[in-house]
Design a protein around this motif. Structure first.
Motif, PDB file in Angstrom:
ATOM      1  N   ALA A 653      40.048  35.692  35.043  1.00  0.00           N
ATOM      2  CA  ALA A 653      39.401  36.425  33.950  1.00  0.00           C
ATOM      3  C   ALA A 653      38.286  35.604  33.309  1.00  0.00           C
ATOM      4  N   LEU A 654      37.291  36.304  32.803  1.00  0.00           N
ATOM      5  CA  LEU A 654      36.164  35.647  32.153  1.00  0.00           C
ATOM      6  C   LEU A 654      36.539  35.097  30.776  1.00  0.00           C
ATOM      7  N   ASN A 655      37.514  35.742  30.108  1.00  0.00           N
ATOM      8  CA  ASN A 655      37.799  35.320  28.733  1.00  0.00           C
ATOM      9  C   ASN A 655      38.605  34.023  28.639  1.00  0.00           C
ATOM     10  N   TRP A 656      38.853  33.363  29.777  1.00  0.00           N
ATOM     11  CA  TRP A 656      39.353  31.990  29.708  1.00  0.00           C
ATOM     12  C   TRP A 656      38.278  31.064  29.133  1.00  0.00           C
ATOM     13  N   ALA A 712      47.119  35.949  39.231  1.00  0.00           N
ATOM     14  CA  ALA A 712      45.831  36.636  39.098  1.00  0.00           C
ATOM     15  C   ALA A 712      45.898  37.969  39.809  1.00  0.00           C
ATOM     16  N   SER A 713      45.009  38.861  39.445  1.00  0.00           N
ATOM     17  CA  SER A 713      44.846  40.137  40.135  1.00  0.00           C
ATOM     18  C   SER A 713      43.362  40.381  40.340  1.00  0.00           C
ATOM     19  N   ARG A 714      43.048  41.041  41.448  1.00  0.00           N
ATOM     20  CA  ARG A 714      41.639  41.302  41.729  1.00  0.00           C
ATOM     21  C   ARG A 714      41.033  42.221  40.666  1.00  0.00           C
ATOM     22  N   LEU A 715      41.812  43.199  40.226  1.00  0.00           N
ATOM     23  CA  LEU A 715      41.366  44.120  39.191  1.00  0.00           C
ATOM     24  C   LEU A 715      42.054  43.783  37.885  1.00  0.00           C
ATOM     25  N   THR A 716      41.307  43.794  36.802  1.00  0.00           N
ATOM     26  CA  THR A 716      41.890  43.562  35.487  1.00  0.00           C
ATOM     27  C   THR A 716      42.674  44.790  35.046  1.00  0.00           C
ATOM     28  N   GLU A 722      36.668  40.532  38.123  1.00  0.00           N
ATOM     29  CA  GLU A 722      36.117  39.382  37.420  1.00  0.00           C
ATOM     30  C   GLU A 722      36.374  38.117  38.231  1.00  0.00           C
ATOM     31  N   SER A 723      35.508  37.144  38.057  1.00  0.00           N
ATOM     32  CA  SER A 723      35.694  35.832  38.663  1.00  0.00           C
ATOM     33  C   SER A 723      35.050  34.809  37.750  1.00  0.00           C
ATOM     34  N   GLY A 724      35.864  34.196  36.901  1.00  0.00           N
ATOM     35  CA  GLY A 724      35.358  33.283  35.893  1.00  0.00           C
ATOM     36  C   GLY A 724      35.333  31.842  36.358  1.00  0.00           C
ATOM     37  N   MET A 725      35.004  30.959  35.436  1.00  0.00           N
ATOM     38  CA  MET A 725      34.893  29.532  35.744  1.00  0.00           C
ATOM     39  C   MET A 725      36.209  28.944  36.236  1.00  0.00           C
TER      40      MET A 725
END
Length: 733
Positions: A653-656, A712-716, A722-725
């Protein structure tokens, strides 16, 4: 337990000011408590010792050590040492608690110079709920100026309060706020007008507080910084009062506290400060790790080695965390991330496709751990954001394993909490003069929550019967329901409990002088009366009682501020609740009388989510037996939790790493490290995001004992990819 007492100089030969640096779990706090024991045992007067901690839960270890030290000193054969041990107690404060105490102590001396209209009037300290409510009334006439930002009203209030707090804790005038924000902004949409409006509102709020002797967090910090720290009389007081200083987690304090610590280092005989690395997780609440680092220059720095990272040490989450931090900062996935202390709950590089499948995989692995003998409370599930859907899904899937989920979410809106909703429902029934009828669904949920064993289906039968008995005007009071057929379906024991609750509410609304009876008193007597009897939730659930106590304290503080500001007589012509702007996504406010009491104002504000968020709790909640901990990442870290097993959810997730949308404030631009006039660029955002993410994952890993599970899941949950840092750094695992 036997103590061998040494003198202060024997214990710390040479340097009397120490600065400990180390990872979480290496024993820094233990050294601080040992130092406290040595000071007491060495004959130091306890009332000359100051202990500073970031939150109340950190104080427990010092209190336990103090009890042992005093017991040993009193048993000592040396009469002088035992005599000194009886001289008072060390002061143990949170960072804000100490500032509040000292501002209150010296208020008569600084009030006139600070600009209070009546310097002889006793000030009232506002909690965040009262501050949000008062600020909302100032914001209302200018709400249209923020129309283009498209955000909830509650989020607007929180950001303005955040700007006030940052100006006070960083030490710049409120008059500079708009220019600082505008000079750093380089986006497409113009914000200068919004920044200027925020500054005007913040200054109006400050003037209102000075006029009515109200002190919120920001004004308290401003008084401490501008009128105490620079005063000669205060320096003399500090020098005489605090001869020995212990401070834990100084990296989580704001610069104003570091200024105070610098004063203590100049005037005290001995000092020991401790810093967690990685740390500084409260950056959104004003923490300034770089400011803390400046204190090292006047201390002897003592690094504490981490045995988990020594050559030859077994693989551990701490070693993985160190490698992951390096991978994030170097922007590259490293094969060195391979670790037996970490496991992915998905195959290869591809995460599970659906979010629900990820939650099921987590629940299954937790069930397997518990069945293997692991205590559920030794397991923690963390995610960037913990929403109601996640709580429900995880709780439901864990039930088959006999495991509960204890969620800790301090930023959750008050009125979103079921217990608060139930207590608000009963308040509307207890104050019929408010003319706020209760819907059948609201009553059903409230009854099901407070009456033990009553499910929502049967509670709805009771609520529907109450609606029929009350008529089309809605449920304004609990009616007498004596239909045998109803209680045959619901159960006779529930009839008795309903009757007890109805009888108490009837007495309160009729026989009790409800007109003018405070809302906090209503909730207190309700909790101490029928709700604490057998068959009700407070008689069986300690956590529910604690939640009710917190709400009562909040309502009491709100009432004190409300009455201090004399808001019952708000100027004629200005509505108590001005019309709402639909662009903010909130429904129009109900029409209420021009005069409104504090209880009604508090309930209205709760129901409209104006009181949208609490700050970090002072006390870390305990995890019940048989339950795992479920918490947002920041809550886990700032609560200083420790776990044998951690599950990191939504690692892609991006919100990490992405900050919440806060267009009207900025934790980095409004800091001492930022030079006014510089622009905040995308490169600055990327660097800050990487730095914060590295500290977050490092802080988590160093607080894990045995193993980390990545999920993790491919779909939120919203069906997006999403693919975050963090996901990029983990690709080499």
């Amino acid at each position: 337990m036997a103590f061998v007492f040494l003198s202060v100089l024997e214990y710390w030969p040479g340097m009397s000011k120490r600065y400990l640096i180390g990872h979480p779990g290496v024993g820094k706090t233990a050294r601080l408590t040992e130092r406290l024991v040595e000071l007491i045992g060495g004959g130091v007067r306890p009332d000359r010792i100051l202990i500073l901690v970031p939150q109340e839960s950190h104080a427990q270890r010092f209190k336990a050590a103090l009890a042992l030290a005093r017991e040993a000193a009193l048993a000592s054969r040396e009469g002088r040492r035992a005599q000194r041990a009886r001289l008072g107690q060390p002061e143990i404060h949170t960072f804000f608690g100490l500032a509040q105490q000292h501002v209150s102590l010296f208020f008569p001396r600084i009030a006139l110079r600070a600009g209070f209209a009546d310097p002889y009037r006793e000030p009232v300290w506002m909690n965040v709920e009262a501050a949000q409510y008062l600020l909302d009334r100032i914001v209302a006439p200018r709400i249209g100026e923020f129309e283009h930002l498209r955000m909830p009203r509650s989020r607007l209030l929180i950001q303005i309060l955040d700007d006030l707090n940052r100006a006070a804790t960083m030490g710049f005038p409120l008059e500079e706020l708009a220019d600082r924000l505008a000079s750093a902004w380089h986006g497409v949409e113009p914000r200068q007008q919004a920044y200027r409006a925020v500054q005007d509102i913040a200054l109006a709020f400050r003037r209102f507080c000075l006029q009515h002797a109200l002190v919120d967090f920001s004004l308290g910090m401003e008084l401490f910084r501008a009128h105490l720290l620079a005063a000669d009389f205060y320096r003399e007081y500090v020098a005489a009062r605090y001869r020995h200083v212990l401070a834990d987690n100084v990296e989580e304090a704001a610069p104003i506290i570091h200024d105070f610590l610098r004063l203590l280092l100049e005037t005290s005989e001995t000092a020991m400060l401790a810093e967690d690395t990685p740390g500084g997780f409260r950056v959104n609440l004003g923490a300034a790790p770089q400011s803390a680092h400046a204190l090292r220059l006047v201390c002897e720095v003592t690094p504490i080695p981490d045995p988990r990272l020594q050559p030859g040490a077994p693989d551990s989450p701490a070693r993985f965390g160190q490698a992951l931090m390096r991978a994030i900062n170097e922007r590259a996935a490293q094969r060195a991330l391979r670790s037996s202390a970490v496991e992915k709950l998905y195959d290869g590089e591809a995460p599970t496709h659906y979010w629900a499948t990820m939650v099921q995989a987590v629940a299954d692995r937790i069930g397997a751990l518990v069945r293997s003998g692991v205590a559920a409370r030794e397991i923690a599930v963390v995610a960037p954001v913990v929403e109601d859907v996640l709580c429900f899904e995880l709780e439901e899937r864990l039930k088959r394993y006999g495991v509960g989920a204890h969620a800790v979410r301090p930023s959750r809106p008050l009125h979103d909490q079921p217990l608060v909703r139930a207590l608000v429902t009963f308040a509307r029934l207890g104050y019929p003069e408010w003319a706020q009828p209760v819907s059948p669904s609201e009553l059903a949920r409230a009854l099901a929550l407070v009456i033990s064993g009553l499910d929502v289906v049967r509670a709805q039968l009771i609520a529907d019967a109450a609606r029929r008995a009350c008529g089309p005007g809605g449920i304004v009071a609990l009616p007498s329901l004596d239909e045998p057929s109803l209680w045959d379906r619901v159960g006779q024991p529930f009839h008795e409990r309903y009757a007890a609750l109805r009888g108490w509410l009837t007495i309160w609304a009729g026989g009790h002088p409800a007109q003018g009876a405070p809302l906090d008193l209503f909730w207190y007597e309700l909790a101490a009366g029928p709700m604490s009897q057998p068959g009700f939730v407070f008689g069986e659930d300690a956590e529910a009682r604690e939640g009710c106590d917190k709400l009562i304290a909040s309502a009491r503080a709100f009432r004190e501020a409300f009455e201090q500001a004399d808001l019952q007589s708000w100027p004629t012509g200005e509505s108590i609740h001005p019309p709402e702007m639909s662009v903010l996504g909130l429904p129009p406010r109900p029409e209420v009388a021009e005069r409104v009491d504090a209880g009604q104002a508090y309930v209205i504000a709760l129901m409209q989510n104006v009181l949208a968020a609490e700050y970090a709790p002072e006390r870390t909640p305990d995890v019940p037996e048989g339950s795992i901990l479920l918490a947002p990442v920041y809550t886990y870290l700032t609560g200083n939790y420790r776990s044998r097993y951690q599950f990191w959810l939504n690692v892609n997730a991006l919100n990490w790493h992405e900050r919440f949308y806060q267009p009207l404030t900025h934790p980095y631009v409004l800091s001492r490290e930022w030079s006014p006039g510089m622009r905040w660029t995308d490169d600055d955002e990327q660097r800050a995001s990487r730095d914060l993410l590295a500290r977050l994952v490092g802080g988590l890993a160093f607080r894990c004992g045995d193993k980390i599970y990545l999920a993790a899941s491919r779909l939120t949950m919203a069906g997006q990819e999403e693919s975050g840092m963090l996901a990029q750094a983990l690709r080499g695992l």
